[in-house]
Design a protein around this motif. Structure first.
Motif, short mmCIF file in Angstrom:
data_model
loop_
_atom_site.label_atom_id
_atom_site.label_comp_id
_atom_site.label_asym_id
_atom_site.label_seq_id
_atom_site.Cartn_x
_atom_site.Cartn_y
_atom_site.Cartn_z
N THR A 108 0.84 -1.19 0.00
CA THR A 108 0.00 0.00 0.00
C THR A 108 0.88 1.24 0.00
OG1 THR A 108 -0.11 0.13 2.41
CG2 THR A 108 -1.78 -1.21 1.31
N PHE A 116 -3.59 4.17 -1.90
CA PHE A 116 -3.72 3.14 -2.93
C PHE A 116 -3.26 1.78 -2.41
CE2 PHE A 116 0.45 5.13 -3.64
CZ PHE A 116 1.30 4.02 -3.64
N ILE A 118 -1.91 -1.99 -4.13
CA ILE A 118 -1.45 -2.69 -5.33
C ILE A 118 -1.19 -4.15 -4.97
CG2 ILE A 118 0.35 -2.83 -7.09
CD1 ILE A 118 0.77 0.16 -6.77
N ALA A 128 -4.43 -2.46 -9.18
CA ALA A 128 -4.30 -1.33 -8.26
C ALA A 128 -5.68 -0.75 -7.98
CB ALA A 128 -3.39 -0.26 -8.85
N ASN A 131 -7.39 2.50 -1.85
CA ASN A 131 -7.38 1.71 -0.62
C ASN A 131 -8.45 2.21 0.34
OD1 ASN A 131 -6.62 -0.03 1.43
ND2 ASN A 131 -4.81 1.15 2.02
N VAL A 191 -2.62 0.78 -13.66
CA VAL A 191 -1.31 0.36 -13.16
C VAL A 191 -0.48 -0.20 -14.30
CG1 VAL A 191 -2.14 -1.97 -12.57
CG2 VAL A 191 -0.14 -1.02 -11.38
N LEU A 200 1.70 4.05 -11.28
CA LEU A 200 0.27 4.32 -11.23
C LEU A 200 -0.04 5.55 -12.07
CD1 LEU A 200 -0.90 3.90 -7.52
CD2 LEU A 200 -1.08 2.27 -9.40
#
Length: 371
Positions: A108, A116, A118, A128, A131, A191, A200
């Motif tokens: 993260t 975010f 991933i 991605a 979050n 991503v 990103l």
């Protein structure tokens, strides 16, 4: 009360919120509308930030250049404008492929106000997402790197998401009309990867999968993709370790130091300077990349673990990513803006694979050995 976040406009998720302390919620679930960020953007454009930007005249030749006003490094409205116009547009380096090698691996991070996540899903695809849980906008996964999971469970109400971002379970939702779990997956972010790096893009068209590598290389590096690859910036190097520093300065201060063409090296880094032929120092400018290079102090490398080798290359990729390639080593500097007067600098270290096995075996190296 239940607030369900619509997926039509992912940009409202630029800032996540923590669960409130008050646990007394109504049992009635009601859907709330999401306020538009358009008003906020208009306020920013009408603030003093616009005036500060207009103070810059790109037509002034370098010989007549002067130091930017201090407000560019301290003004909150200018900082917010930078996030919107610089960091929320185009490709941004955010991590290393090493941290998501296998299905279930994830890490993260945060870029400006954007939290975010991933991960690599069960099929091996890199994905991605914002979050942020789609229920009450709680931070979904705690920050950190190199973790593993089979799914993501929100710590607030246990809404559960798969590695592909789909909502697998919404607790206590039975009886709610017109609710379809397929409509409330995590909001995706585009991503991609280049070499050993994960990128990103918060501005481009949303995609569930990795973007075409040639397109990414062109958009992120311009004409420098091949130049960097032929100078040893590639995926053949083995990841060693990471260091992180929080610095009380604007993010551009760190970048300005890096981009001074070696001006500070003989005075601030005497040890490094002794291993370089500073008279050979050169800087070349490209569309989105600045490459500084310098010959090493010795062409014959007696110690294969030597830090400098015969040549050093320092590449700055707009706006905040630096790649340093020297001898068998490579390290990267990622400067993350935390506020007008604060930033975080993330150092990742890489080494030629054969030397990592020789000196460190299968264990992660101690950065102190290299610093």
């Amino acid at each position: 009360m239940m607030m369900i976040l619509e997926a039509k406009n992912p940009h409202f998720l630029l800032q996540s919120t923590k669960p409130p302390n008050d646990k007394t919620h109504s049992n009635k679930h009601k859907r709330k509308s999401i306020p538009s960020v358009t008003v906020c953007q208009c306020l920013l454009r009408n603030s003093d930030a616009g005036k500060l930007v207009h103070e810059f005249d790109p037509k002034v030749p370098v010989e007549k250049a002067v130091t930017p006003p201090s407000s560019w490094y301290t003004d909150p409205s200018f900082f917010q404008e930078e996030l919107e116009r610089v960091f929320y547009r185009g490709w941004q380096a955010v991590g290393c492929i090493e941290h998501i090698k296998d299905p279930g691996d994830f890490f993260t991070g945060r870029l400006g106000d954007v939290e975010f996540l991933i991960c690599r899903d069960e099929k091996g695809n890199i994905r991605a997402f914002h979050n942020v849980c789609r229920h009450h906008a709680s931070l979904l996964v705690s920050s950190g790197t190199a973790h593993k999971a089979s799914c993501f469970v929100c710590p607030y109400h246990a809404w559960t998401y798969g590695l592909d971002g789909q909502l697998l379970k919404a607790t206590r939702i039975t009886g709610i009309q017109n609710f379809n779990v397929k409509d409330f997956g995590l909001v995706p972010i585009k991503v991609a990867t280049w070499g050993p790096f994960v990128l990103l893009n918060l501005d481009k068209e949303i995609s569930w999968h990795e973007a075409d590598i040639n397109t990414v290389a062109s958009e992120w590096l311009g004409s420098c993709s091949e130049i960097l690859s032929t100078n040893g910036v590639d995926s053949s190097l083995s990841y060693v370790c990471r260091r992180e520093y929080t610095i009380e300065c604007n993010w551009k201060v760190f970048c300005d130091n890096y981009l001074d063409g070696g001006y500070h090296v003989p005075y601030a880094h005497k040890g490094l300077a002794s291993g370089l032929q500073l008279q050979s120092y050169s800087t070349k400018m490209y569309e989105k990349v600045s490459i500084q290079s310098c010959e090493g102090g010795s062409m014959d490398r007696k110690d294969d673990y030597d830090r400098l080798g015969s040549k050093a290359l320092y590449a700055f990729i707009y706006p905040n990513f630096m790649i340093n390639r020297y001898g068998p080593w490579m390290d990267t500097n990622l400067v993350l803006p935390l506020g007008p007067r604060k930033c975080q600098v993330v150092f990742d270290y890489f080494l030629e694979a054969s030397l990592k096995r020789k000196h460190f075996g299968d264990k992660s190296a101690q950065c102190e050995l290299h610093a």
